[in-house]
Enzyme design. Structure first.
Site, short mmCIF file in Angstrom:
data_model
loop_
_atom_site.label_atom_id
_atom_site.label_comp_id
_atom_site.label_asym_id
_atom_site.label_seq_id
_atom_site.Cartn_x
_atom_site.Cartn_y
_atom_site.Cartn_z
N ASN A 76 1.22 5.94 27.89
CA ASN A 76 1.55 4.70 27.18
C ASN A 76 0.75 3.54 27.75
O ASN A 76 0.46 3.48 28.95
CB ASN A 76 3.06 4.43 27.19
CG ASN A 76 3.68 4.32 28.56
OD1 ASN A 76 3.41 5.13 29.45
ND2 ASN A 76 4.53 3.33 28.75
N CYS A 87 2.30 4.27 22.49
CA CYS A 87 2.98 5.33 23.23
C CYS A 87 2.01 6.43 23.66
O CYS A 87 0.93 6.60 23.08
CB CYS A 87 4.06 5.96 22.35
SG CYS A 87 5.32 4.82 21.78
N GLU A 89 2.31 9.69 23.37
CA GLU A 89 2.12 10.76 22.39
C GLU A 89 1.02 10.40 21.40
O GLU A 89 0.15 11.22 21.08
CB GLU A 89 3.42 11.01 21.60
CG GLU A 89 4.59 11.43 22.47
CD GLU A 89 5.44 10.28 22.98
OE1 GLU A 89 6.66 10.46 23.07
OE2 GLU A 89 4.90 9.21 23.30
N CYS A 126 9.78 8.41 20.38
CA CYS A 126 10.32 7.37 19.50
C CYS A 126 10.08 7.78 18.04
O CYS A 126 9.34 8.72 17.74
CB CYS A 126 9.67 6.02 19.80
SG CYS A 126 7.99 5.84 19.19
N CYS A 129 6.38 7.85 16.88
CA CYS A 129 5.66 9.03 17.37
C CYS A 129 6.09 10.29 16.63
O CYS A 129 5.27 11.14 16.33
CB CYS A 129 5.87 9.19 18.88
SG CYS A 129 4.92 7.99 19.83
#
Length: 174
Positions: A76, A87, A89, A126, A129
């Protein structure tokens, strides 16, 4: 305006339908993972050290394996203009797609730590993502296995659809 008895009858015969959605989450201890999965979790953990999180002090690392075996990591990255942050991911997924556009993602591992160290419970992506992971699955027409690490164990889900069951993908617009 009055409803005619026959029309009223049609309304009363409509039945609510309930839809049950089931997902499967496998729970492993870290030492139960196979070598390839353990490697991804270890690299996601290492990737947390590349996070830039001066505001949240929440450091997330992601590591993904492409179909050709190449591993791409992400962390992140926060910004004083909070919406400009990204983020772990998505940094990993976007880097993989930009550098290896012909390679689908087979597995994605996610690890997080805060000021107290690694999280006890598995970290979950989240909503944004989850949507991006789902979009990558849709793009390559194959699921991405997701490993969510916590000190108490690792959750494994077989697809982003398990994290986002009522989903919006390209075909939703057709």
């Amino acid at each position: 305006q009055q409803i005619s008895p026959s029309h009223h009858h049609n309304i009363s015969t409509l039945k609510m339908k309930e839809i049950d959605i089931h997902i499967r989450v496998e729970h492993y201890q870290l030492d139960e993972l196979n070598t390839a999965d353990r490697e991804l979790v270890d690299l996601a953990l290492k990737a947390t050290h590349g996070a830039y999180a001066p505001y949240s002090n929440f450091y997330v690392g992601a590591a993904l394996r492409l179909a050709n075996g190449i591993i791409v990591t992400g962390a992140n990255q926060e910004n004083a203009a909070f919406p400009s942050s990204l983020c772990a991911e998505r940094t990993a997924l976007f880097a993989a797609q930009a550098n290896y556009p012909d390679q689908p993602v087979s597995t994605l591992a996610i690890v997080a730590r805060n000021a107290n160290g690694l999280l006890d419970e598995p970290v979950s992506p989240c909503g944004a993502c989850r949507q991006v992971i789902l979009g990558v699955e849709d793009r390559y027409k194959q699921p991405i296995r997701i490993l969510l690490y916590g000190k108490k164990g690792v959750y494994s889900v077989m697809s982003a659809k398990d994290l986002l069951p009522l989903s919006f993908v390209d075909s939703s617009m057709k």
